[in-house]
Design a protein around this motif. Structure first.
Motif, mmCIF file in Angstrom:
data_model
loop_
_atom_site.group_PDB
_atom_site.id
_atom_site.type_symbol
_atom_site.label_atom_id
_atom_site.label_comp_id
_atom_site.label_asym_id
_atom_site.label_seq_id
_atom_site.Cartn_x
_atom_site.Cartn_y
_atom_site.Cartn_z
ATOM 1 N N UNK A 128 -2.511 -4.130 -2.825
ATOM 2 C CA UNK A 128 -1.315 -3.311 -3.002
ATOM 3 C C UNK A 128 -0.467 -3.853 -4.147
ATOM 4 N N UNK A 129 0.064 -2.952 -4.949
ATOM 5 C CA UNK A 129 0.943 -3.357 -6.044
ATOM 6 C C UNK A 129 2.318 -2.716 -5.873
ATOM 7 N N UNK A 130 2.556 -2.211 -4.688
ATOM 8 C CA UNK A 130 3.816 -1.532 -4.397
ATOM 9 C C UNK A 130 4.994 -2.493 -4.607
ATOM 10 N N UNK A 131 6.000 -2.041 -5.320
ATOM 11 C CA UNK A 131 7.161 -2.893 -5.592
ATOM 12 C C UNK A 131 8.027 -2.989 -4.334
ATOM 13 N N UNK A 132 8.469 -4.194 -4.027
ATOM 14 C CA UNK A 132 9.230 -4.411 -2.788
ATOM 15 C C UNK A 132 10.696 -4.694 -3.121
#
Lengths: 398, 398
Positions: B247-251
């Motif tokens: 996952x490369x989803x920005x948090x």
DNA sequence: GACTTTTGTCAGGTTGGTTAACGTAAGTTC
DNA sequence: GAACTTACGTTAACCAACCTGACAAAAGTC
């Protein structure tokens, strides 16, 4: 008249005094007095009893502050003997140790892969007797401890469903040894024993420690507050047979997609078979020689185990991670594991984290088992019971 | 003369008697005597003291066995009062409870998303005073407890780097409340407080319990041996910001690929924005209405969190998993989580496992915090100190 | 009303620790 | 070596905490 009455341990009993000495390291009489809160007179009495039982000894002196030097006392953990054994899928190793884990003699046995208790137990009994005689320590034997793969039912004293040792399932393990040697027998999972070994070797810190063992199989042990966390059915830390998503690799436990099916020593041996590998030792040797395919396989295994260890680290937030086992200590494996943990675990759990290979080599499990015996035999309740027996034997001394 | 000397708690002290009563439930005097090992005379004295402190009370009688009925005693956990507060990213809720977690009054405040202690603390102080007056329980207040997101430095009494509440980082949290109310202030992470709430609600079993909270953020708490396991830097169980592979989803914490970036309430709100969702409440409502896109998103979140919980279950091998928080209790989320855990965790860890939604609804954290206060105020050492103070105040009674 | 069981209380005895005092051992300082 | 200091061991008187045993009242049952 060896009636061991259930002794209530008061905060001033000899057992408690020994506990303080054990926890706070070598101390002088004065320091002990302050910490326990006893008067000098009573402390002399307590220490007298403990010395007669051979549980404390003098180790030296403090520097003089103008008068007689204070004597420094410590727990005598070399006087009593433990017989410890590490049982694996293809080996059984026995050792005679003291309660600190010093190995006086050991004895390695190769076993057939699908061995059964009927064959192995007599061998262990003979070898144990022989080792005790050779070291001349039979008379100070106070307990035996045994590590086995798989979970343990501590109440019944049997192993439960060891995936690769089906003949051992449910077989009583305590009785034959207890009967033969006349001492209590403690059982522990092999990965737990290794974790405890590293924990004791660090001097029993307050912090939590996770021990990971990657050899033929994969396992882990979690030490919290100085004790192994076992969980509800004794399987805490059994990370080898969790499933990793996306893998359909068949595992020796019968299921598919287990971590062990892709990252254990057994899996590496299988995967490298086309390159001529036959045994786990072959894998280790080739990785040591820097053979590309073997190194890559070890690193990939380290990465896989690392994803699980990252979660462990985030959940438990330990101070120490120690990685042992034939595969676990290989540098490519360890490096990949470390990188994966550092990439995936919670940032703040990484701050005080210390990931190192197991320090103990071949004797890791022995140190853990010896410490387990020490915790049992030097526990306040046990010591107070010994004191009660001693005083029952020598009712009046003039 | 309120000098609270450091009291040594002996195994026969009033505090210990109360501890036995607390652990073993309602008991008669005779049963207590046997368990503690005290004579009748002394037990009468102990119970007299404890009753004068309002710590035990009679709750009924056993059936007669031919003579006078035995009186059943229990710990009086309704006589003293706790002020508890649950602080979140956009809310602050206070409540006045007894030590059992009964809520007498509560007060909800909406807060701006990026609030700071300077604004919030005075509001809480006023609201707390008001609540205490309204319930008329100000005179029995014995402690305050506060739950906050993020890790807590228990020694310094501050929160450490709450990812979404940067203004709170390192600000002293104990002092302002301790000064205002004149009682000790306990701090706990919000997920830990919820886990403790469910643990206490089950009657403090011996088994381990994992509490998972999925609301705006994601967190978990691990209860072992009746206590929250906090770990080396107080971040144990902070599963929200571990990375999931791929996952490369920005948090919101600034990194990429966190679990919370894909599976938290915040993430669901973001992902469903194209369908008209604006707030977490919208998500909850739409899932409740059975809207396909929302249900699918909740299930996918449950699957993601489930992979982490599967590892937790395998490592800790608990008896109970309780899932709370606005998202956590949604059936599609919980079902997906349960299925994922059952598919991925170690088989034997699943045998005695019980995965259920948190039982406590809105009051979960309060029950946990009240129990935390109870453990503190009813601990043997605390009780013995109270006894010492009582006897210093009334030196001789005729 | 007679009997049983629980609870409270007093009185004397035992235990397990305390303090105080003395003596010895083993150092340091001059 | 003498004087002083500190550590260690032992004895004796003392004291508080808890115990046992006896008595009595309360609260039940039969």
């Amino acid at each position: 008249m060896l009636v061991t009455k259930s002794t209530q341990t008061s905060p001033t009993s000899p057992g408690h005094v020994l506990g303080v000495l054990r926890a706070e390291g070598p101390l002088t009489r004065q320091e002990l007095q302050e910490r326990v809160g006893l008067s000098r007179v009573t402390m002399v009495e307590r220490l007298d009893v403990l010395r007669r039982l051979g549980l404390v000894r003098a180790t030296g002196h403090r520097e003089s502050s103008g008068g007689r030097r204070a004597e420094v006392l410590e727990v005598n953990d070399t006087g009593r003997t433990a017989l410890v054994a590490d049982l694996g899928q293809s080996h059984a190793t026995l050792a005679v140790t003291d309660l600190r884990g010093t190995v006086f003699a050991r004895d390695d046995h190769r076993l057939p892969v699908r061995h059964s208790p009927r064959d192995v137990v007599p061998v262990l009994l003979d070898a144990g007797r022989d080792l005790l005689n050779r070291t001349g320590r039979a008379d100070t034997l106070c307990a035996m401890a045994l590590s086995v793969p798989g979970q343990i039912d501590h109440e019944r004293g049997v192993t439960v469903a060891p995936p690769t040792m089906p003949d051992w399932n449910g077989k009583p393990l305590r009785e034959p040894f207890a009967d033969a040697f006349g001492v209590p027998v403690l059982l522990e999972n092999d990965a737990n024993a290794l974790a405890l070994g590293d924990y004791y070797a660090m001097g029993r810190p307050d912090s939590a420690l996770i021990g990971v063992k990657v050899g033929t199989g994969i396992g882990a042990g979690v030490v919290i507050s100085g004790r192994i966390h076992r969980g509800e059915s004794g399987s805490a830390g059994e990370i080898g047979h969790m499933r990793i998503e996306g893998s359909e690799q068949r595992c020796s436990c019968g299921r598919r997609g287990c971590v062990a099916a892709s990252a254990s020593g057994q899996a590496l041996t299988r995967d490298l078979r086309p390159t001529g590998v036959r045994t786990l030792a072959d894998v280790v040797r080739r990785v040591g020689e820097g053979r590309g395919d073997a190194v890559r396989a070890a690193a990939e295994a380290g990465r896989l185990v690392g994803t699980v260890v990252a979660t462990m680290v985030t959940i438990v937030n330990p101070r120490y991670v120690r990685v042992g086992g034939a595969i676990g200590v290989l540098p490519p494996f360890l490096e990949a594991l470390r990188r994966t943990v550092e990439a995936n675990a919670h940032a703040s759990a990484l701050r005080n984290l210390d990931i190192e290979p197991s320090q103990l080599g071949e004797n890791g499990a022995f140190v853990g088992l010896a410490g387990l015996v020490a915790d049992e035999m030097l526990a306040p309740a046990t010591v107070d019971a010994m004191v009660a027996n001693l005083q029952a034997a020598q009712p009046e001394r003039t």
